[in-house]
Enzyme design. Structure first.
Site, PDB file in Angstrom:
ATOM      1  NE  ARG A 119      -1.986 -15.678 -36.393  1.00  0.00           N
ATOM      2  CZ  ARG A 119      -1.366 -14.942 -36.597  1.00  0.00           C
ATOM      3  NH1 ARG A 119      -1.681 -13.952 -37.169  1.00  0.00           N
ATOM      4  NH2 ARG A 119      -0.781 -14.467 -36.353  1.00  0.00           N
ATOM      5  CE  LYS A 184      -2.955 -22.275 -30.618  1.00  0.00           C
ATOM      6  NZ  LYS A 184      -2.375 -21.047 -31.712  1.00  0.00           N
ATOM      7  NE  ARG A 318       5.871 -17.761 -31.772  1.00  0.00           N
ATOM      8  CZ  ARG A 318       4.780 -17.694 -32.035  1.00  0.00           C
ATOM      9  NH1 ARG A 318       4.154 -16.720 -31.877  1.00  0.00           N
ATOM     10  NH2 ARG A 318       4.229 -18.125 -33.287  1.00  0.00           N
TER      11      ARG A 318
HETATM   12  P1  ATP Z   1       0.448 -16.744 -33.888  1.00  0.00           P
HETATM   13  O1  ATP Z   1      -0.804 -17.156 -34.046  1.00  0.00           O
HETATM   14  O2  ATP Z   1       1.027 -15.985 -32.613  1.00  0.00           O
HETATM   15  O3  ATP Z   1       0.981 -17.128 -34.906  1.00  0.00           O
HETATM   16  P2  ATP Z   1       0.830 -19.874 -33.061  1.00  0.00           P
HETATM   17  O4  ATP Z   1       2.152 -20.342 -33.214  1.00  0.00           O
HETATM   18  O5  ATP Z   1       0.116 -20.082 -32.078  1.00  0.00           O
HETATM   19  O6  ATP Z   1       0.776 -17.506 -33.380  1.00  0.00           O
HETATM   20  P3  ATP Z   1      -1.291 -20.348 -35.295  1.00  0.00           P
HETATM   21  O7  ATP Z   1      -1.367 -20.407 -36.822  1.00  0.00           O
HETATM   22  O8  ATP Z   1      -2.493 -19.594 -34.346  1.00  0.00           O
HETATM   23  O9  ATP Z   1      -0.015 -20.285 -34.426  1.00  0.00           O
HETATM   24  O10 ATP Z   1      -1.239 -22.062 -34.440  1.00  0.00           O
HETATM   25  C1  ATP Z   1      -0.854 -23.503 -35.509  1.00  0.00           C
HETATM   26  C2  ATP Z   1       0.187 -23.477 -34.568  1.00  0.00           C
HETATM   27  O11 ATP Z   1      -0.523 -24.220 -33.322  1.00  0.00           O
HETATM   28  C3  ATP Z   1       0.602 -25.134 -34.937  1.00  0.00           C
HETATM   29  O12 ATP Z   1       1.419 -24.798 -35.590  1.00  0.00           O
HETATM   30  C4  ATP Z   1       0.972 -25.555 -33.479  1.00  0.00           C
HETATM   31  O13 ATP Z   1       2.405 -25.036 -33.139  1.00  0.00           O
HETATM   32  C5  ATP Z   1       0.223 -25.593 -32.311  1.00  0.00           C
HETATM   33  N1  ATP Z   1      -1.019 -26.470 -32.524  1.00  0.00           N
HETATM   34  C6  ATP Z   1      -1.427 -27.890 -33.580  1.00  0.00           C
HETATM   35  N2  ATP Z   1      -3.035 -28.011 -33.350  1.00  0.00           N
HETATM   36  C7  ATP Z   1      -2.737 -27.531 -31.760  1.00  0.00           C
HETATM   37  C8  ATP Z   1      -3.862 -27.812 -31.014  1.00  0.00           C
HETATM   38  N3  ATP Z   1      -4.755 -28.942 -30.797  1.00  0.00           N
HETATM   39  N4  ATP Z   1      -3.786 -27.453 -29.652  1.00  0.00           N
HETATM   40  C9  ATP Z   1      -2.855 -26.365 -29.327  1.00  0.00           C
HETATM   41  N5  ATP Z   1      -2.533 -25.854 -30.694  1.00  0.00           N
HETATM   42  C10 ATP Z   1      -2.218 -26.553 -31.585  1.00  0.00           C
HETATM   43  C1  BTN Z   2      -4.886 -21.250 -34.804  1.00  0.00           C
HETATM   44  O1  BTN Z   2      -4.498 -20.954 -33.607  1.00  0.00           O
HETATM   45  O2  BTN Z   2      -4.375 -20.779 -35.766  1.00  0.00           O
HETATM   46  C2  BTN Z   2      -6.108 -21.373 -35.210  1.00  0.00           C
HETATM   47  C3  BTN Z   2      -7.050 -22.974 -35.118  1.00  0.00           C
HETATM   48  C4  BTN Z   2      -8.109 -23.136 -35.381  1.00  0.00           C
HETATM   49  C5  BTN Z   2      -8.748 -23.989 -35.572  1.00  0.00           C
HETATM   50  C6  BTN Z   2     -10.266 -24.754 -35.958  1.00  0.00           C
HETATM   51  S1  BTN Z   2     -10.972 -26.300 -35.996  1.00  0.00           S
HETATM   52  C7  BTN Z   2     -12.017 -25.986 -36.145  1.00  0.00           C
HETATM   53  C8  BTN Z   2     -11.919 -24.210 -37.351  1.00  0.00           C
HETATM   54  N1  BTN Z   2     -11.644 -25.035 -38.893  1.00  0.00           N
HETATM   55  C9  BTN Z   2     -10.232 -25.286 -38.765  1.00  0.00           C
HETATM   56  O3  BTN Z   2      -9.478 -26.437 -39.638  1.00  0.00           O
HETATM   57  N2  BTN Z   2      -9.725 -24.350 -38.187  1.00  0.00           N
HETATM   58  C10 BTN Z   2     -10.874 -24.071 -36.976  1.00  0.00           C
END
Ligand code: ATP
Ligand code: BTN
Length: 323
Positions: A119, A184, A318
């Protein structure tokens, strides 16, 4: 060459470098070099002197034909299927693949993403051959309004599909994360394409950590199915099929009735229900107790002055004791 090696290793048995080299017409050193790079990227490769290399059972490469064979014909034929060895992002690729004027439901899979996104443009770590990077394009009506709750529904389908194949303990974090043991495991990224006020297509992006043992640049607690040590399948083709089997009928219900019919199932798997949380939106923060979700998928935040409804978008949740 990496794909060819992994195809041979997929039987879960040991293969010597020499045998692999012979089969592929390359030197033992070339095999060693390729697999060393893979290991450095976090792949759970086992190397035993005198025996060779082994990968976890079921750690095969993605194959749309194998996935489609596990689906009823109506589903297998519903989508156009695309598999890439490497893309920037399956969501971006799905958007590029939409045929102008003749949109068609799509499934886009990749072995590796070099610009996987979460996101708000945050990076999604996407090493080769280890995880699921999947985008499904589906029609939705009612534009942004019609999408309320969809991110929650997709997370629920993911958790249910993991339960279907035998995983236990996966939970949901509002609005778009799947957690296992508090870390996660998977994320959902929805992107809308087309007319926001009427008929549109939604790109449903799903990333699930399956085999990953090390991740670069992930700045929060994460896990993978392999890491959890549960004795359930690591076969990504099977996991994708199980997810699509959940998603397709759920989308039918969602198109007619929205998120409401799924609310109870979501709340049963709510990781943070009853916990002190912070809702962060830019510099603005609100404290309260997570009190479930509404029939539209908004978060319910219990505060002294009453219960507030928080909708998705640029909002992050959070635990109040965490950063
Ligand atoms: P929110 O969605 O609540 O804002 P979030 O911190 O999980 O929280 P997202 O944008 O949903 O943010 O997810 C992107 C984040 O997930 C990255 O900033 C990193 O910290 C984490 N991330 C990146 N790749 C992975 C992965 N393969 N598995 C788990 N976490 C990952
Ligand atoms: C998140 O937790 O912020 C969402 C992560 C979503 C990752 C998937 S991997 C397949 C698809 N292609 C991307 O670039 N992002 C989503």
């Amino acid at each position: 060459m990496l794909g060819a090696i992994l195809t041979r290793l997929a039987d879960g048995r040991f293969h010597s470098g020499e045998a692999l080299g012979e089969a592929l017409g390359v030197s033992r050193a070339a095999i060693w070099k390729t697999l060393k790079r893979l290991e450095e990227q976090g792949y759970p490769l086992q190397r035993v002197r005198g025996k060779g290399y082994r990968v976890p059972r079921g750690a095969c490469l993605l194959d749309p034909a194998v996935i489609r064979a596990q689906l009823p014909a109506a589903l297998s034929e519903r989508w156009q299927w695309h598999l890439h060895q490497q893309v920037d992002s399956t969501n971006a690729e799905a958007q590029r693949s939409l045929l102008p004027g003749a949109p068609h439901p799509l499934v886009v899979l990749a072995e590796q993403q070099v610009a996987g996104r979460g996101r708000r443009g945050r990076p999604w770590s996407s090493p080769y051959g280890q995880n699921i990077y999947l985008s499904v394009v589906e029609p939705v009506s009612g534009g942004a309004h019609g999408l309320e709750g969809l991110s929650l529904l997709v997370g629920l389908c993911l958790v249910q599909s993991l339960e279907d194949v035998g995983y236990r303990g996966c939970q949901l974090k509002w609005p778009n994360d799947v957690l296992l043991n508090g870390a996660k495991l998977a994320g959902v990224l929805l992107e809308i394409s087309g007319d926001l006020t009427g008929e549109a297509l939604v790109v449903i992006g799903v990333g699930v950590n399956v085999l990953m043992e090390a991740a670069d640049g992930v700045d929060q607690a994460w896990t993978s199915l392999y890491r959890t040590g549960q004795s359930a399948p690591l076969d990504r083709n099977q996991l994708v099929a199980a997810f699509l089997l959940r998603l397709a009928p759920a989308m039918e219900i969602f198109r007619a009735e929205g998120f409401a019919p799924f609310r109870d199932a979501w709340q049963q798997r709510d990781a943070w229900a009853g916990q002190q949380v912070r809702v962060v939106s830019g510099a603005h923060e609100q404290l309260g107790v997570a009190a479930g979700v509404t029939t539209r998928g908004a978060l319910l935040l219990q505060q002294e002055q009453g219960v507030q409804e928080i909708s998705g978008g640029e909002v992050s949740l959070r635990l109040n004791n965490a950063t």
